[in-house]
Write a protein that holds these residues in place. Structure first.
Motif, PDB file in Angstrom:
ATOM      1  N   ALA A  87      -1.403 -39.362  -4.781  1.00  0.00           N
ATOM      2  CA  ALA A  87      -2.690 -39.138  -4.613  1.00  0.00           C
ATOM      3  C   ALA A  87      -3.447 -38.233  -4.429  1.00  0.00           C
ATOM      4  CB  ALA A  87      -3.651 -39.448  -3.136  1.00  0.00           C
ATOM      5  N   GLY A  88      -4.796 -38.044  -5.165  1.00  0.00           N
ATOM      6  CA  GLY A  88      -5.371 -36.641  -5.809  1.00  0.00           C
ATOM      7  C   GLY A  88      -5.119 -35.999  -8.003  1.00  0.00           C
ATOM      8  N   GLY A  89      -6.121 -35.403  -7.609  1.00  0.00           N
ATOM      9  CA  GLY A  89      -6.128 -34.946  -9.026  1.00  0.00           C
ATOM     10  C   GLY A  89      -4.669 -34.015  -9.110  1.00  0.00           C
ATOM     11  N   ARG A  90      -3.894 -34.726 -10.719  1.00  0.00           N
ATOM     12  CA  ARG A  90      -2.831 -33.523 -10.873  1.00  0.00           C
ATOM     13  C   ARG A  90      -2.021 -33.511 -12.488  1.00  0.00           C
ATOM     14  NH1 ARG A  90      -1.971 -38.580  -9.200  1.00  0.00           N
ATOM     15  NH2 ARG A  90      -1.313 -40.128 -10.006  1.00  0.00           N
ATOM     16  N   PHE A  96       0.615 -30.553  -7.922  1.00  0.00           N
ATOM     17  CA  PHE A  96      -1.478 -31.360  -7.352  1.00  0.00           C
ATOM     18  C   PHE A  96      -2.258 -30.146  -7.313  1.00  0.00           C
ATOM     19  CE2 PHE A  96       1.554 -34.300  -6.585  1.00  0.00           C
ATOM     20  CZ  PHE A  96       0.950 -35.395  -6.107  1.00  0.00           C
ATOM     21  N   HIS A  97      -3.350 -30.930  -7.560  1.00  0.00           N
ATOM     22  CA  HIS A  97      -4.589 -29.737  -7.420  1.00  0.00           C
ATOM     23  C   HIS A  97      -5.120 -29.564  -6.380  1.00  0.00           C
ATOM     24  CE1 HIS A  97      -4.686 -29.569 -11.857  1.00  0.00           C
ATOM     25  NE2 HIS A  97      -5.020 -31.149 -12.158  1.00  0.00           N
ATOM     26  N   GLU A  98      -5.165 -30.189  -5.216  1.00  0.00           N
ATOM     27  CA  GLU A  98      -5.310 -30.059  -3.588  1.00  0.00           C
ATOM     28  C   GLU A  98      -3.673 -29.838  -2.527  1.00  0.00           C
ATOM     29  OE1 GLU A  98      -8.869 -31.559  -1.173  1.00  0.00           O
ATOM     30  OE2 GLU A  98      -7.671 -32.993  -2.495  1.00  0.00           O
ATOM     31  N   ALA A  99      -3.559 -28.760  -2.072  1.00  0.00           N
ATOM     32  CA  ALA A  99      -2.429 -28.916  -1.988  1.00  0.00           C
ATOM     33  C   ALA A  99      -1.817 -28.914  -0.078  1.00  0.00           C
ATOM     34  CB  ALA A  99      -1.395 -27.490  -2.553  1.00  0.00           C
ATOM     35  N   GLY A 100      -3.749 -29.017  -0.016  1.00  0.00           N
ATOM     36  CA  GLY A 100      -3.579 -28.207   1.495  1.00  0.00           C
ATOM     37  C   GLY A 100      -5.275 -29.381   2.050  1.00  0.00           C
ATOM     38  N   GLY A 101      -5.081 -29.288   3.184  1.00  0.00           N
ATOM     39  CA  GLY A 101      -7.225 -29.225   3.407  1.00  0.00           C
ATOM     40  C   GLY A 101      -7.126 -28.926   4.419  1.00  0.00           C
ATOM     41  N   PRO A 102      -8.065 -29.239   6.067  1.00  0.00           N
ATOM     42  CA  PRO A 102      -8.394 -28.626   7.327  1.00  0.00           C
ATOM     43  C   PRO A 102      -7.291 -28.814   8.086  1.00  0.00           C
ATOM     44  CG  PRO A 102     -10.470 -29.315   6.812  1.00  0.00           C
ATOM     45  CD  PRO A 102      -9.138 -29.441   5.386  1.00  0.00           C
ATOM     46  N   ALA A 143       4.091 -31.023  -3.489  1.00  0.00           N
ATOM     47  CA  ALA A 143       3.464 -29.929  -3.763  1.00  0.00           C
ATOM     48  C   ALA A 143       2.783 -29.320  -5.096  1.00  0.00           C
ATOM     49  CB  ALA A 143       3.291 -28.766  -3.488  1.00  0.00           C
ATOM     50  N   MET A 144       4.162 -29.538  -6.019  1.00  0.00           N
ATOM     51  CA  MET A 144       4.493 -29.092  -6.960  1.00  0.00           C
ATOM     52  C   MET A 144       6.124 -29.255  -7.728  1.00  0.00           C
ATOM     53  SD  MET A 144       5.473 -25.556  -7.876  1.00  0.00           S
ATOM     54  CE  MET A 144       6.624 -24.429  -6.426  1.00  0.00           C
ATOM     55  N   ALA A 145       6.121 -30.333  -8.570  1.00  0.00           N
ATOM     56  CA  ALA A 145       8.021 -30.801  -8.801  1.00  0.00           C
ATOM     57  C   ALA A 145       7.837 -30.228 -10.291  1.00  0.00           C
ATOM     58  CB  ALA A 145       8.287 -32.083  -8.615  1.00  0.00           C
ATOM     59  N   VAL A 146       9.165 -29.888 -10.499  1.00  0.00           N
ATOM     60  CA  VAL A 146       8.923 -29.033 -12.170  1.00  0.00           C
ATOM     61  C   VAL A 146      10.596 -29.663 -12.236  1.00  0.00           C
ATOM     62  CG1 VAL A 146       8.707 -26.726 -10.773  1.00  0.00           C
ATOM     63  CG2 VAL A 146      11.057 -27.178 -10.781  1.00  0.00           C
ATOM     64  N   GLU A 160       0.385 -22.836  -7.004  1.00  0.00           N
ATOM     65  CA  GLU A 160       0.154 -22.823  -9.148  1.00  0.00           C
ATOM     66  C   GLU A 160       0.899 -21.908  -9.504  1.00  0.00           C
ATOM     67  OE1 GLU A 160      -4.358 -23.109  -9.361  1.00  0.00           O
ATOM     68  OE2 GLU A 160      -4.689 -24.688  -7.812  1.00  0.00           O
ATOM     69  N   GLN A 161       1.022 -20.583  -9.443  1.00  0.00           N
ATOM     70  CA  GLN A 161       1.121 -19.422  -9.402  1.00  0.00           C
ATOM     71  C   GLN A 161       2.931 -19.866  -9.617  1.00  0.00           C
ATOM     72  OE1 GLN A 161       0.396 -17.121 -11.283  1.00  0.00           O
ATOM     73  NE2 GLN A 161       1.478 -16.776 -12.128  1.00  0.00           N
ATOM     74  N   LEU A 162       3.215 -20.889  -8.328  1.00  0.00           N
ATOM     75  CA  LEU A 162       5.541 -20.909  -8.509  1.00  0.00           C
ATOM     76  C   LEU A 162       5.437 -21.836 -10.369  1.00  0.00           C
ATOM     77  CD1 LEU A 162       5.238 -20.971  -4.837  1.00  0.00           C
ATOM     78  CD2 LEU A 162       7.022 -19.361  -6.737  1.00  0.00           C
ATOM     79  N   PHE A 163       4.676 -22.715  -9.855  1.00  0.00           N
ATOM     80  CA  PHE A 163       4.288 -23.574 -11.239  1.00  0.00           C
ATOM     81  C   PHE A 163       4.592 -23.234 -12.498  1.00  0.00           C
ATOM     82  CE2 PHE A 163       2.925 -27.041 -13.601  1.00  0.00           C
ATOM     83  CZ  PHE A 163       3.968 -27.889 -13.334  1.00  0.00           C
ATOM     84  N   LEU A 164       3.260 -22.812 -12.396  1.00  0.00           N
ATOM     85  CA  LEU A 164       3.570 -22.024 -13.600  1.00  0.00           C
ATOM     86  C   LEU A 164       4.869 -20.941 -14.085  1.00  0.00           C
ATOM     87  CD1 LEU A 164      -0.391 -21.137 -14.106  1.00  0.00           C
ATOM     88  CD2 LEU A 164       1.034 -23.229 -15.387  1.00  0.00           C
ATOM     89  N   ARG A 165       5.143 -20.658 -13.365  1.00  0.00           N
ATOM     90  CA  ARG A 165       6.637 -19.581 -14.273  1.00  0.00           C
ATOM     91  C   ARG A 165       7.903 -20.392 -14.032  1.00  0.00           C
ATOM     92  NH1 ARG A 165       6.359 -13.901 -13.379  1.00  0.00           N
ATOM     93  NH2 ARG A 165       4.723 -13.679 -12.593  1.00  0.00           N
ATOM     94  N   PHE A 166       7.916 -21.481 -13.441  1.00  0.00           N
ATOM     95  CA  PHE A 166       8.501 -22.117 -13.172  1.00  0.00           C
ATOM     96  C   PHE A 166       9.132 -22.977 -14.619  1.00  0.00           C
ATOM     97  CE2 PHE A 166       9.187 -22.367  -8.725  1.00  0.00           C
ATOM     98  CZ  PHE A 166      10.747 -21.808  -8.208  1.00  0.00           C
ATOM     99  N   ALA A 167       7.694 -23.900 -14.207  1.00  0.00           N
ATOM    100  CA  ALA A 167       7.406 -24.920 -16.225  1.00  0.00           C
ATOM    101  C   ALA A 167       7.178 -23.425 -17.169  1.00  0.00           C
ATOM    102  CB  ALA A 167       5.152 -25.274 -16.074  1.00  0.00           C
ATOM    103  N   ARG A 168       6.763 -21.904 -17.053  1.00  0.00           N
ATOM    104  CA  ARG A 168       6.946 -21.338 -17.794  1.00  0.00           C
ATOM    105  C   ARG A 168       8.415 -21.162 -18.900  1.00  0.00           C
ATOM    106  NH1 ARG A 168       1.885 -17.906 -16.364  1.00  0.00           N
ATOM    107  NH2 ARG A 168       0.073 -19.295 -18.065  1.00  0.00           N
ATOM    108  N   THR A 169       9.491 -21.038 -18.085  1.00  0.00           N
ATOM    109  CA  THR A 169      10.725 -20.981 -17.741  1.00  0.00           C
ATOM    110  C   THR A 169      11.390 -21.893 -18.593  1.00  0.00           C
ATOM    111  OG1 THR A 169      10.557 -19.357 -15.758  1.00  0.00           O
ATOM    112  CG2 THR A 169      12.918 -20.355 -16.577  1.00  0.00           C
ATOM    113  N   GLY A 170      10.914 -23.501 -17.803  1.00  0.00           N
ATOM    114  CA  GLY A 170      11.632 -24.009 -18.822  1.00  0.00           C
ATOM    115  C   GLY A 170      11.363 -24.743 -19.943  1.00  0.00           C
ATOM    116  N   ARG A 171       9.989 -24.258 -20.348  1.00  0.00           N
ATOM    117  CA  ARG A 171       8.970 -23.754 -21.589  1.00  0.00           C
ATOM    118  C   ARG A 171      10.169 -23.319 -22.412  1.00  0.00           C
ATOM    119  NH1 ARG A 171       4.945 -20.526 -22.319  1.00  0.00           N
ATOM    120  NH2 ARG A 171       5.862 -18.771 -21.882  1.00  0.00           N
TER     121      ARG A 171
END
Length: 433
Positions: free
Chosen positions: A148-151, A250-256, A265-268, A312-323
Motif C-alpha cells: 500500500a502507498g507510493g513506492r 516505500f515513500h511512507e514508512a510510518g505514521g502516528p 520499508a525497503m527491500a533491496v 531512504e538513505q539506507l536504501f540509496l546506499r544499498f542501491a548504489r552499492t548494487g549498481r
C-alpha cells in the motif's frame, strides 16, 4: 478479543529486533508470524553477526555456521579472497523465536488475513480465529507485506531458488555473473545444497512455470563453479521456489500509530547487500521512534521524519552499492539485464570525496537516550543525515570553531587521545589548517 499495546507482524530479524527493543523499554509487545514456507540458506558477513548481537538475538547469532570461503567469478575473473557465514534459515528462524520467548515476548503463530486500521488503533484478523487489537502496529512481514502507498521500484527482478540433497561434505559458497543475470550457490556440511539464479522478471527467455526446474538444471550444467562445488546431483532438476527480488522503497514508512521496518520499508536487490543487515539497520532505530510517538506525541513529525530519512538513505546506499557491482561486469554491459541495473537508481557516487568547504552544522533529528530529539549535527557530503558524536565527543562545537579559525584552543582542552581522534576525523573531512 485480546487487548495489546503493540503488535509486530513478522518474526524475522527486523520484527524480532523491534520487539526486543520495545520489551526492554517496558512495552507489552506481541509478535504475530507464520513459519517460513520454504527452506533457504543465506550467506552473511561479520557486520550481520554484529547487528544480531546488538539487537540481543544471541540464539540466532549462535545458529550461524563458522566462516567458509566464497569463490567469486565476476567479469571473467575468479577470486577466493573473502568468507561468509552460512545461515540455515529454518534453524535461524527457530532461534529467533527462542530469543523472543526468552525475553518474555508473546509470539502467536498465525497468518494475518487482514488489518483494519484507524486513528484509534488496529484490528488484526488471523486465520487462528480470535482477532487482536493493538494501539500500535509494526509492519515487519518483509516483501509479503501489503504493497500500500507510493513506492519507488527498481528493475523488475526474479530469483529462482533450487534445493537438493547430496552426501555430507565440506561447506562453501560461490557467486558468478551470467550473460542475463547472476547466481549464488551454497553447500552446507550436512549435504543440503542451494543454487539461486537472479534474472530480469520480464525476460522473454524464461520458460513456462512447469519447465523452470529443468531450465535451472540445464543452466547449472553450464557452470564451472557448480561442478566444483557440487556433485552430479546438481545437474538434475530440483525443488524450486520463485520469489521477487525487485528493489522497493516505500515513500511512507510510518505514521502516528504504525511503522514499517526491514523489507517492509525497503527491500533491496540481493546483490546490493545482505538482506538481514539492511533489515536490522532500519529496525534497530525503530524502538526509539515508537517510544517517541507514544510518549511524546508533540514530536511525532520529528520522529517520523527521522525514520523516513534513514530508511531512504539506507536504501540509496544499498542501491548504489548494487549498481556499482553490476557496473563491474563489463562483458555484457549492453544486455538488458546489466544495462538497466548499472544505471539505477541514479548516477550519484556511492562515496563523495571529502570537502571541508561543504561541511556545515545543522539541527536534525537524533536518538537521545530512548527518544527522538533534535540536536546540532555535522552534515558532510558523505553523511547527509549528520554526525552528532565521535565516540562521545560532540562534533558541532568543534566544527564551528574550525570554521571560525579558532580550533586550536578547543583541541588543547581535549585529552591527548581524543585530540588525535578529532584531528584525524577533521583531516578525513578535507580540513587543512
Amino acid at each position: 478479543m485480546t487487548e495489546l499495546s503493540i503488535a509486530v507482524l513478522g518474526a524475522g530479524p527486523a520484527g524480532a529486533a523491534v520487539a526486543l527493543g520495545l520489551r526492554r523499554l517496558g512495552y507489552q509487545t506481541c509478535v504475530v508470524s507464520e513459519w517460513r514456507r520454504f527452506a533457504a540458506v543465506e550467506g552473511v558477513s561479520q557486520r550481520v553477526l554484529d547487528g544480531l548481537r546488538q539487537a540481543g538475538l544471541e540464539r540466532a547469532l549462535a545458529s550461524a555456521d563458522a566462516p567458509t570461503p566464497r569463490k567469486v567469478l565476476w567479469n571473467g575473473d575468479g577470486q577466493s579472497i573473502n568468507q561468509e557465514c552460512l545461515l540455515d534459515r529454518p534453524r535461524f528462524d527457530a532461534a529467533i523465536r527462542e530469543d523472543l520467548y526468552a525475553a518474555g515476548v508473546a509470539v502467536i503463530e498465525a497468518r494475518v488475513l487482514r488489518v483494519e486500521s484507524s486513528a484509534d488503533g488496529h484490528l488484526i484478523h488471523l486465520d487462528s480465529g480470535e482477532p487482536l487489537r493493538a494501539d500500535f502496529l509494526v509492519e515487519a512481514r518483509g516483501r509479503q507485506a501489503p504493497l500500500a502507498g507510493g513506492r519507488l521500484r527498481g528493475p523488475e527482478t526474479l530469483s529462482l531458488l533450487n534445493q537438493w540433497q547430496e552426501s555430507p561434505g565440506r561447506p562453501g559458497s560461490a557467486v558468478e555473473s551470467l550473460a542475463d543475470g547472476w547466481s549464488w550457490m551454497a553447500r552446507l556440511a550436512d549435504g543440503r545444497c542451494y543454487w539461486q539464479v537472479t534474472l530480469d522478471a520480464n525476460s522473454g527467455e524464461l520458460p513456462a512455470k512447469d519447465e523452470l526446474s529443468a531450465y535451472c538444471a540445464r543452466r547449472r550444467g553450464d557452470s564451472v563453479l557448480v561442478r566444483r562445488l557440487f556433485g552430479d546431483v546438481a545437474l538434475q532438476p530440483a525443488s524450486l521456489h520463485a520469489r521477487s527480488s525487485t528493489a522497493i522503497l516505500f515513500h511512507e514508512a510510518g505514521g502516528p500509530n504504525w511503522l514499517r521496518v526491514g523489507d517492509a520499508a525497503m527491500a533491496v536487490d540481493p546483490l546490493s547487500g545482505n538482506g538481514i543487515f539492511q533489515s536490522l539497520s532500519s529496525a534497530l532505530q525503530a524502538p526509539a521512534v515508537i517510544n517517541t510517538l507514544l510518549q511524546c506525541p508533540e514530536r511525532a513529525d520529528l520522529a517520523q521524519r527521522f525514520h523516513q530519512q534513514r530508511v531512504e538513505q539506507l536504501f540509496l546506499r544499498f542501491a548504489r552499492t548494487g549498481r556499482d557491482f553490476y557496473a563491474m561486469e563489463q562483458r555484457w554491459s549492453e544486455q538488458p539485464f546489466w544495462r538497466d541495473r548499472r544505471q539505477w537508481p541514479d548516477a550519484e557516487p556511492l562515496h563523495t570525496p571529502p570537502d571541508f568547504g561543504q561541511v556545515r552544522v545543522q539541527r536534525l533529528p537524533v536518538i537521545r537516550g530512548d527518544l527522538i530529539d533534535e540536536a546540532e549535527v555535522v552534515v558532510t557530503a558523505d553523511q547527509p543525515l549528520g554526525i552528532w558524536h565521535l565516540q562521545g565527543i560532540e562534533l558541532a562545537p568543534i566544527v564551528r570553531s574550525a570554521l571560525r579559525g579558532e580550533l586550536e584552543p578547543v583541541l588543547v582542552a581535549l585529552p591527548v587521545e581524543q585530540r588525535r581522534m578529532v584531528q584525524g576525523w577533521l583531516l578525513g573531512q578535507g580540513y587543512r589548517p
